[in-house]
Write an enzyme that holds these catalytic residues in place. Structure first.
Site, PDB file in Angstrom:
ATOM      1  N   HIS A 151      13.746  60.173  19.667  1.00  0.00           N
ATOM      2  CA  HIS A 151      13.849  58.789  19.474  1.00  0.00           C
ATOM      3  C   HIS A 151      15.298  58.421  18.881  1.00  0.00           C
ATOM      4  O   HIS A 151      15.903  59.112  18.073  1.00  0.00           O
ATOM      5  CB  HIS A 151      13.022  58.526  18.196  1.00  0.00           C
ATOM      6  CG  HIS A 151      12.950  57.117  17.717  1.00  0.00           C
ATOM      7  ND1 HIS A 151      13.122  56.650  16.409  1.00  0.00           N
ATOM      8  CD2 HIS A 151      12.729  55.896  18.468  1.00  0.00           C
ATOM      9  CE1 HIS A 151      13.390  55.423  16.235  1.00  0.00           C
ATOM     10  NE2 HIS A 151      12.896  54.826  17.656  1.00  0.00           N
TER      11      HIS A 151
ATOM     12  N   HIS B 204      13.998  46.996  20.257  1.00  0.00           N
ATOM     13  CA  HIS B 204      12.848  47.580  21.247  1.00  0.00           C
ATOM     14  C   HIS B 204      12.352  46.604  22.062  1.00  0.00           C
ATOM     15  O   HIS B 204      11.383  47.036  23.274  1.00  0.00           O
ATOM     16  CB  HIS B 204      11.789  48.134  20.207  1.00  0.00           C
ATOM     17  CG  HIS B 204      12.115  49.280  19.356  1.00  0.00           C
ATOM     18  ND1 HIS B 204      12.564  49.033  18.073  1.00  0.00           N
ATOM     19  CD2 HIS B 204      11.889  50.781  19.531  1.00  0.00           C
ATOM     20  CE1 HIS B 204      12.928  50.313  17.565  1.00  0.00           C
ATOM     21  NE2 HIS B 204      12.535  51.249  18.365  1.00  0.00           N
TER      22      HIS B 204
ATOM     23  N   ARG C 210      28.250  47.991  13.348  1.00  0.00           N
ATOM     24  CA  ARG C 210      27.305  49.028  14.346  1.00  0.00           C
ATOM     25  C   ARG C 210      26.358  49.519  13.479  1.00  0.00           C
ATOM     26  O   ARG C 210      27.023  50.728  12.803  1.00  0.00           O
ATOM     27  CB  ARG C 210      28.185  49.941  15.058  1.00  0.00           C
ATOM     28  CG  ARG C 210      27.320  51.064  15.714  1.00  0.00           C
ATOM     29  CD  ARG C 210      26.731  50.576  16.964  1.00  0.00           C
ATOM     30  NE  ARG C 210      25.915  51.783  17.548  1.00  0.00           N
ATOM     31  CZ  ARG C 210      24.534  51.790  17.430  1.00  0.00           C
ATOM     32  NH1 ARG C 210      23.897  50.847  16.734  1.00  0.00           N
ATOM     33  NH2 ARG C 210      24.019  52.847  18.275  1.00  0.00           N
TER      34      ARG C 210
ATOM     35  N   CYS D  58      33.291  52.148  18.392  1.00  0.00           N
ATOM     36  CA  CYS D  58      31.964  52.696  19.100  1.00  0.00           C
ATOM     37  C   CYS D  58      32.031  53.448  20.327  1.00  0.00           C
ATOM     38  O   CYS D  58      32.777  52.664  21.092  1.00  0.00           O
ATOM     39  CB  CYS D  58      31.164  51.408  19.081  1.00  0.00           C
ATOM     40  SG  CYS D  58      29.441  51.974  19.671  1.00  0.00           S
TER      41      CYS D  58
ATOM     42  N   TYR E 287      25.353  60.106  21.483  1.00  0.00           N
ATOM     43  CA  TYR E 287      26.764  60.295  21.545  1.00  0.00           C
ATOM     44  C   TYR E 287      27.216  61.538  21.864  1.00  0.00           C
ATOM     45  O   TYR E 287      27.835  62.568  21.491  1.00  0.00           O
ATOM     46  CB  TYR E 287      27.190  60.328  19.847  1.00  0.00           C
ATOM     47  CG  TYR E 287      26.774  59.236  19.216  1.00  0.00           C
ATOM     48  CD1 TYR E 287      27.449  57.926  19.503  1.00  0.00           C
ATOM     49  CD2 TYR E 287      25.767  58.790  18.146  1.00  0.00           C
ATOM     50  CE1 TYR E 287      27.318  56.601  19.077  1.00  0.00           C
ATOM     51  CE2 TYR E 287      25.671  57.718  17.433  1.00  0.00           C
ATOM     52  CZ  TYR E 287      26.279  56.540  18.160  1.00  0.00           C
ATOM     53  OH  TYR E 287      25.892  55.216  17.424  1.00  0.00           O
TER      54      TYR E 287
END
Lengths: 485, 485
Positions: B52, B76, B152, B200, B334
């Site tokens: 997740h 979502h 973010r 980011c 990431y």
């Protein structure tokens, strides 16, 4: 724009001006302007001296005939060098000083006569100074055999026969000096052994010339790179002993300069040179043996993660300074400019190359018939059962950045697969060594070119093609390596 | 390959299996397997939990209705998330537990209700959690105004109202703990101020999606990046005070882990976190004011030169460890894979993004008529006298590598010129801030696209196009920025 000086020279028809030999002889290295002759022509090269790629060694020749030096430094024997010289023509030798129409051919001392013997397997790109690359079959192992290490000499190999008595002078930022013999270094400081790859900034330059435009400099293929186990003492420990506060650098300490016994010089930023995890060493052994003469015997610098040009050989002096080295090789060479820029650049506007970008190359492509695949792990890894083609090579990045992935395309970049990274015994605080890789393809899948590109742990990647990273010096030729199949 | 388990499930026709609500409720966060329902369908999401993207916060929802959570975490609400859920279908709610054909819609606590007010100018990419980018006109200055800094957030903004009493716990490698209040940090350690750009990993992801293939994640344009003056104390100083030998790290100290008050976690290699010249700070001020709630008030980490995801906000705990953080955001997110790899990858085989590669973007293109060129320095620098087009933007690299050159093409990469790098007041041991640049072209010379690419001081360059650096997560979208003109 034509300068008024140029116009004046043109108007006076330099080709008809005549000079006596004794006048030429007076324009030697002690004079304000430097003259040479070549054939029967006379040149005032004063403006060229600061731009000479070989540095001030050119001053040996001024005041006389340049031809015997070109016979020694054979790297000059090309049209491009003749063209540069012609720009500085000022006239002709007076016929009264010619013998049968020729100028006297001075005897000069040959500094290369004490250069060492070398392996015949090395691929020679220039003989004087010696520049020779490692053959492809010797690029197939993690450690390169010492006698197969590529040779990159800017000048001659200085004859330093006595390792024990060779002395290193360290000059601190306050001007104080301290001397160490190699014996002192060996006996009084902790030894460290690391593996590190050295790569010439011109490695793969021939590919840039072929795929973009002509470049100046040695036309290296993939072999101006080698990997070695180096043993020495930390520069950091020695400079601390010499009196430098290595962990809280004074404001006026920005660069550490290094000078070799043959006159070569370069520098490294002080933060790198003194980093606890930077592994910058004063080296006396390679692969468990004394340094070879071509690689800096009896003492050299090793600045891992940086372009090899900073790892000064035959190390004689270290200077702690606020400035970069003033040498030609720091200020006028080993820099890159934009693809549109040419040799009339302002050199001070580009950064000297230090840490290098990510690079990779293919060193071997071989076919293995399907009846020989039994127990071949590589075929199993890639699930291949027909005739396969094994492709192998190296990947490398600067600054201790490790290689995390190597992508290989069997079809000129249309599709990609990940190569197997070959396990090795990399030693040191960071990833200073190349990563060897291999991959297999079904022979049917090959089309046009095999291509490799690598990714380092900062996720830097190589440029796709050469035109956009072209620079007229041909440095850092790191575009994807494409090999026709 | 279809697993035998999958076959068994298929054979039992899950859509016809019926479950009572009380059975579903028992599969909550304390159970061995995790169930949720959506509409009237039941899902066993046990295998999904470790994948997740939001981490273990998903455990709040298990054992019940997932719909109210999706109403809160609105990120979502897209087909891709529905598709993932459908893979885990195991049956339907027993009609005996439905009211008028519907399952009960549980009331859940809304963790976002205490999120702060935000500038209307920010460009919102998702509202819960809040992800919003800096508008282009606010990318035109060296320092980004704090209220225009891109946001973010992985989860909600935790309500930590009392800066003075908020406590940071440090756990050393031997398991000992020490606590500091923000007041302790502020009063007992030397303050340092540096400028640093946070970016980011998904900045410019929309460009990768448009020029290569679809990517998952927020579709940022050029504004998931901002530059700030940060003030705090050195992590190195605090960890030394807590008892760690920061200059000779023990063998079992490899990573420093950080945990935020909202549950986010990440880690940084110890060598970087403790580097004397790494400028890793525990920050309490941005641009001379207390941190804004969205940016970590009252305490955050700043790890300059690294992807912003490592600079953990609302910092609550630091753990000195042999391992990387075990969080989702370190181990499953990431990261980048090859252009051929898809979501069934082995996550452990890719490196977590730390230092970032070189990046650049165009933030402004404007026309200036020739009658307004008098005294315009830019027009003089480029020797332009007709109507000009000014192009400006930023360039940035990771690891403290400065930008040494920005090449801009007015004609889609056919020709290049060098941009003017705008002077700034970059503070810190290395180049942690972006470099703003500008250039001018004659309006006639523009053709098709304006393109920018930057070069850092390791001579790394950006990839030419997106297909070869495509990765399905859409991270590190750093190919040349092309803007049609």
């Amino acid at each position: 724009m034509v300068s008024s000086q140029r116009v004046a020279v043109a108007e006076s028809e330099p080709s008809r001006r005549l000079y006596r030999l004794d006048e030429i002889h007076r324009h030697n290295s002690t004079a304000d302007s430097y003259w040479v002759y070549y054939g029967t022509s006379v040149y005032d090269i004063t403006d060229w001296v600061p731009n000479h790629p070989g540095g001030e060694v050119i001053l040996r020749a001024v005041g006389g005939n340049i031809e015997p030096y070109w016979n020694i430094f054979t790297i000059h024997k090309k049209q491009e060098v003749h063209d540069i010289l012609e720009q500085y023509l000022i006239g002709e030798i007076d016929p009264r000083d010619l013998v049968e129409g020729k100028a006297p051919n001075d005897e000069v001392d040959d500094p290369f006569k004490k250069d060492p013997e070398r392996s015949d397997a090395l691929i020679v790109r220039s003989s004087r100074p010696c520049n020779a690359e490692t053959p492809k079959d010797q690029l197939e192992t993690f450690i390169t055999p010492s006698d197969q290490h590529y040779v990159r000499n800017h000048l001659w190999v200085p004859p330093l026969q006595d390792a024990e008595s060779h002395r290193l002078t360290i000059e601190l930022n306050d001007g104080t000096e301290k001397e160490y013999s190699v014996r002192d270094l060996r006996n009084n400081f902790q030894h460290h052994t690391i593996t590190a790859t050295l790569q010439c900034s011109g490695n793969r330059r021939a590919h840039m010339s072929a795929e973009a435009q002509a470049t100046s400099g040695l036309q290296w293929d993939v072999g101006a790179i080698s990997n070695t186990e180096w043993t020495g003492v930390r520069l950091r420990d020695v400079l601390r002993d010499a009196g430098l506060q290595v962990d809280e650098l004074p404001e006026d300490v920005k660069h550490i300069q290094f000078t070799g016994a043959e006159a070569y010089g370069a520098s490294v930023p002080a933060i790198k040179a003194l980093d606890r995890y930077g592994d910058v060493l004063l080296v006396f052994e390679m692969n468990g043996q004394p340094l070879m003469p071509d690689h800096g015997y009896p003492l050299r610098l090793l600045c891992p993660g940086h372009v090899a040009a900073r790892s000064v050989k035959w190390l004689q002096k270290i200077t702690v300074s606020e400035d970069e080295s003033w040498s030609q090789w720091q200020r006028r060479d080993y820099k890159c400019f934009g693809p549109n820029q040419r040799s009339d650049v302002d050199w001070d506007r580009a950064s000297s190359i230090q840490e290098t970008p990510v690079q990779s190359a293919i060193t071997s492509i071989s076919t293995i018939a399907k009846d020989r695949l039994a127990n071949l792990r590589l075929a199993q890894v890639y699930g291949l059962e027909e005739d396969i083609v094994r492709v192998a090579g190296y990947a490398m990045s600067g600054g201790g950045r490790g290689i995390i992935r190597v992508d290989v395309s069997p079809d000129n970049g249309r599709t990609w697969q990940q190569a197997r990274l070959i396990k090795d015994e990399c030693k040191g605080s960071k990833s200073w060594s190349w990563k060897r890789w291999e991959i297999a393809f079904s022979k049917h899948d090959l089309a046009k070119c095999v291509v490799v590109k690598a990714i380092d742990d900062s996720y830097n990647c190589q440029p796709e093609s050469f035109p956009a990273t072209y620079n007229f010096k041909g440095n850092l030729a790191t575009a994807w390596h494409r090999v026709p199949v």
